[in-house]
Design an enzyme around this catalytic site. Sequence first.
Site, short mmCIF file in Angstrom:
data_model
loop_
_atom_site.label_atom_id
_atom_site.label_comp_id
_atom_site.label_asym_id
_atom_site.label_seq_id
_atom_site.Cartn_x
_atom_site.Cartn_y
_atom_site.Cartn_z
N GLY A 668 0.81 -1.20 0.00
CA GLY A 668 0.00 0.00 0.00
C GLY A 668 0.85 1.25 0.00
O GLY A 668 2.04 1.23 0.34
N CYS A 669 0.25 2.38 -0.39
CA CYS A 669 1.00 3.62 -0.52
C CYS A 669 1.46 4.16 0.83
O CYS A 669 2.64 4.45 1.04
CB CYS A 669 0.15 4.65 -1.26
SG CYS A 669 -1.51 4.89 -0.59
#
Length: 856
Positions: A668-669
Amino acid sequence: MIRKAAKLAASRRVASSVLMKKNFNNLSCFSSVFINRYTPVVKIREYSTRSTVIQLLNNIGSKREVEQYLKYFTSVSQQQFAVIKVGGAIITQQLPELASCLAFLYHVGLYPIVLHGTGPQINELLENEGVEPDYSDGIRITDEKTMAVVRKCFLEQNLKLVTALEKLGVRARPITSGVFTADYLDKEKYKLVGNITSVSKIPVEASIAAGALPILTSLAETPSGQILNVNADVAAGELARVFEPLKIVYLNEKGGIINGNTGEKISAINLDEEYDDLMKESWVKYGTKLKIKEIKDLLMHLPRSSSVAIIDVNDLQKELFTDSGAGTLIRRGYRLMIKSSLEEFAQTDLLRAALNRDPEIASGKKSAASYLRELETIPFKAYGDEPLEVLAIVKEDGDIPTLDKLMGSKNGWLNNVTDNIFNAIKKDYPKLQWIVREDDPNTSWYFSKSEGSYAKNGYILFWYGLQDPQNLMKLISNFSYKVSSNLTSTSIGSHPSSQQIRGYSTLISKRCYSTQTNPNPPIREGSNSGKSKVALIGARGFTGQNLISMIDKHPYLELTHVSSRELKGQKLQGYDKSNIIYDNLQVEDIKKLENAGEVDVWVMALPNGVCKPFVDAIESSKSSSGNSKIIDLSADYRFDETGEWIYGLPELNSRVAISNARKISNPGCYATAAQIAIKPLVEFASGRPSIFGVSGYSGAGTKPSPKNDVEFLSNNLIPYSLTDHIHEREISSQLGLEVCFTPHVAQWFQGITHTISIPLNKKLTSRDVRNIYQERYAGEQLISVGGEVPFVKDISGKHGVVLGGFAVNAKQDRVVIVATIDNLLKGAATQCLQNINLAMKYGEYEGIPDDLVIRG
């Protein structure tokens, strides 16, 4: 009494564990995350049934969504929760899934009123007896012989569903009569078909009061006791009129209404605007025609905010507990209006309110009054719905009309009003141009409406209907002059600009990292170009668009398939290597492509909880050699404990493991930046690091919500998922260190900033900490370590992570680090390309610019 209650509780606990097992197998919307977290099954019994079900629901939507809808549904009496109409084919083909979905609702304390049909079963029995089913206006003509079959079918199917529910520990009560009273609809024409005159709530309320789900048929009786057949859609509508439930759901095997001309599922229907034209379509006939007509009649008697959802049984939880919903949403909406002068607007205050959603006016660059005066001097047409949830203005002051403004509220975008308005514009204007900022969250929608585009200096010119090359070149030339001279004073969209101009010179650091990959890429079999063939599943979002752009410039990759339900049939924009048309690939299509060896890399750019069927299809391919790679951008496999998936964060995980993996889970970012910022100090951490994360609203996706509504975000900061965010769990599990993470969304478009506080178990100076990071990340092209605090505006559009700050308190027992990352690039698309390069044995940074900014 106590013994009886204990026995009932025990039976429910056992039933609950059986239910959980069944749902892991039957409901694709629930990922393996839950199993990994709560196995073995014995541990499930330690949790209450309700809390267990809520945990499962959290896998299809955010915790906020689930809690919001549970509170909403429990705010009324139990019989007002929902009316669910079940198509007969569902009971035949998807009974386990249906029973599991209803059991979920039951165990969370919700009691839907369930009414089922039995059309396919009746047709089959009639055909076995040599009787041809006879319809008129979509209504089954029911003589005495047909009625005998109808009654038998209803009783059998009702018992099947009740029995299936009871096996899952759900109390269910069959209600096959006593609810609907009817007269003959037309005895001469339809024979034993009823027209419902009254609905008795007593049997339904008694069932729910006894703690049992009411399972109804659509059989009715005359006052004298004659059984009459009633269409199940009609009966469901009558139930909804009486109970006025919060949700009205129709389950069918198609998962919605299918457009007979295109074969695509219709996502939304606004009846006030679309009903008349829809009923003229050649494919709208028989049951479909009757269904739409009955839903329209129903919604006319309910509040305008009411709607009907037609969905697949597996999407029931998604429809009920998430903002995005599923299937086909039918609502009354509003009829569109078209005005060609300001005098035609009855409510100028409503017009001004709509104009205030425009970014130019909202920012104060131009007032609504001055824009209205401008419209008095030129010919124009304004398009909108009655409450002006969406307003579009087309200026006619040139050779090519210009779509000058398009302003939509969240509801306007969500309920398809923008599509209806654009279709109306297209009927009036055979050619059109418009300009949009590149960072507009609805850019992909504008691409889908255009026939061509040209981008420059942060703006995109769109057009359709232009065939003359000279006119097109003139249009592009005028556009280029405007944006080069800063003369572009208007931008279509629903948010202010987030693009910033850098105010200082930057130091670009060229770096090189030896990654044990082959610099001479192999020739790929089956590809005329020798390039690896990439299939992108879920290409509509921002991440998909960025990845498409990067693959277009990659020397060794080519796109061969791009799948998006919304954009099917449209030309892929921003890709020049070949002419690609969006498709809507289904599971069977995936199998065929894998069987034929037509794909080297599958990229799943899908929402959480959606990609498992596609992965299973690839792995179940009969002739699959196992050579294709799968990169999943969702969270579905980030917690895999089988060893089949590798967590693809090259700077922290083994690059060799990634290059040898077949299945890679893209991080995930938020999680990527946080892990890179904390990892070097894990051994020095004395407690839980605290992460204050703020993202631009592109992280909220393209579907309208408060988190990407820039009008709502203006001068605002929105905290959300204050505890137990999925990235908190991801960061903790990967670092082996529990962290506290609080995400926020701000009014810029892309880019994330983390402010991270780490308690220390030994005294360190700021220089000590910085040296630790510089040594740890030396040679990493996509990580920059500087002394100054990095700014989020400088990471936007850049392909990496920037670390800085490194402030240590006076006691030297706590350090604060700032990390920035572009959520769409290194937080998603760039990282995906790294993993593709490693998996395909190319240089890790092929196709990735080295453009990071270092401050100090």
